[in-house]
Design a protein around this motif. Sequence first.
Motif, PDB file in Angstrom:
ATOM      1  N   ASP A 181      -8.531  -3.422  -1.172  1.00 15.33           N
ATOM      2  CA  ASP A 181      -8.025  -4.489   0.492  1.00 15.33           C
ATOM      3  C   ASP A 181      -8.527  -4.240   1.225  1.00 15.33           C
ATOM      4  O   ASP A 181      -9.168  -2.711   1.733  1.00 15.33           O
ATOM      5  N   ASN A 240      -6.688   0.742   3.616  1.00 17.83           N
ATOM      6  CA  ASN A 240      -5.639   1.738   4.225  1.00 17.83           C
ATOM      7  C   ASN A 240      -5.527   2.519   2.642  1.00 17.83           C
ATOM      8  O   ASN A 240      -5.655   3.868   3.154  1.00 17.83           O
ATOM      9  N   THR A 294       0.613  -1.082  -0.156  1.00 12.28           N
ATOM     10  CA  THR A 294       0.287   0.033   0.086  1.00 12.28           C
ATOM     11  C   THR A 294       0.895   0.933  -0.339  1.00 12.28           C
ATOM     12  O   THR A 294       0.596   2.161  -0.298  1.00 12.28           O
ATOM     13  N   ASP A 340      -3.844  -1.360  -6.166  1.00  6.87           N
ATOM     14  CA  ASP A 340      -3.328  -2.235  -5.107  1.00  6.87           C
ATOM     15  C   ASP A 340      -4.002  -3.452  -4.374  1.00  6.87           C
ATOM     16  O   ASP A 340      -5.529  -3.654  -4.406  1.00  6.87           O
TER      17      ASP A 340
HETATM   18 MG   LIG Z   1      -1.395  -3.178   2.283  1.00  4.38          MG
END
Ligand SMILES: [Mg+2]
Length: 270
Positions: free
Chosen positions: A39, A44, A16, A102
Amino acid sequence: MQVVTIGGFKGGTGKTTLACLLGVAAVKDGFRTACLDLDRNTRNLSSFLTLRRASRLESPDHVMVMDTEQEARTNAKPKHAGRLEPLVRMAAMDGYDLMVIDTSSGNLADVYEAHLLADIILTPMNESPADMHGLFAKLGTQAAPRINYREMIDTVRFDRRRAGLPEQHWHVVMNRVAALPSKVGTVINDRVEAMAQEAGFGVSWSLRDRVAHRALALEGRSVFDNPADGKLTMSELSGRSEVRAMLSLLSRAPERVMPGSFAVEQKAAA
Ligand SMILES: [Mg+2]
Ligand SMILES: Nc1ncnc2c1ncn2[C@@H]1O[C@H](COP(=O)(O)OP(=O)(O)O)[C@@H](O)[C@H]1O
């Protein structure tokens, strides 16, 4: 448009952090950039980018991929592939230059799809045996994790070849590299070099361990944002060039071909 997917089934390797730094660097360099946060547990990247916007810092556009209501209720793993492809296609049609995805550390269908759609895969790892085993241990060896990232990459490569798509660049990024060399660091670097040959990845980039990168979670501020007093530290300047070195890879990646028939291919293979 280039798609950069940041992946690896080991948590805490810096996925991240790298996604956020690349996204911000790209925007600062004038690329129209979108970030996709897969995620759904930590979110995040979404929180870094929300913090940035609240602090009025220049940011990439961003999408958080959410579960459907039913998935959220049943806590089921998303099994359906094909959810990301329309998003990637729309971003390309919309004139984005870059999409940074991500991923989470789990072996989920959309994580696989994010790898399948990537032009470049970046896998950060710390200079630590735990990360090396967690990412690359061979199946059947004692250190091998239950879900094997290398195996997923092999499947992605196979599926892309079958669909007639160009080979992707795959780079392992040594992350949180210590300023002082260590014995463990030397051993890891030697082993990773050897694995690079065998598994077919490159290891040309590294990111130092920097306090400035940890500070992302405070206000979303990165090494690319000028401090209030206008004075950048040497560490911030070096941090910028480390990330920019990775961005330069994008211009060398093969131009993507929109995969029109992945869904069909996958069904045929099932
Ligand atoms: Mg992460
Ligand atoms: N280059 C770096 N320098 C300093 N801290 C880092 C660096 N990369 C990651 N971190 C820290 O390591 C932890 C894990 O990073 P994160 O990006 O959340 O990993 P992942 O997304 O792979 O789980 C976080 O606390 C983050 O601030």
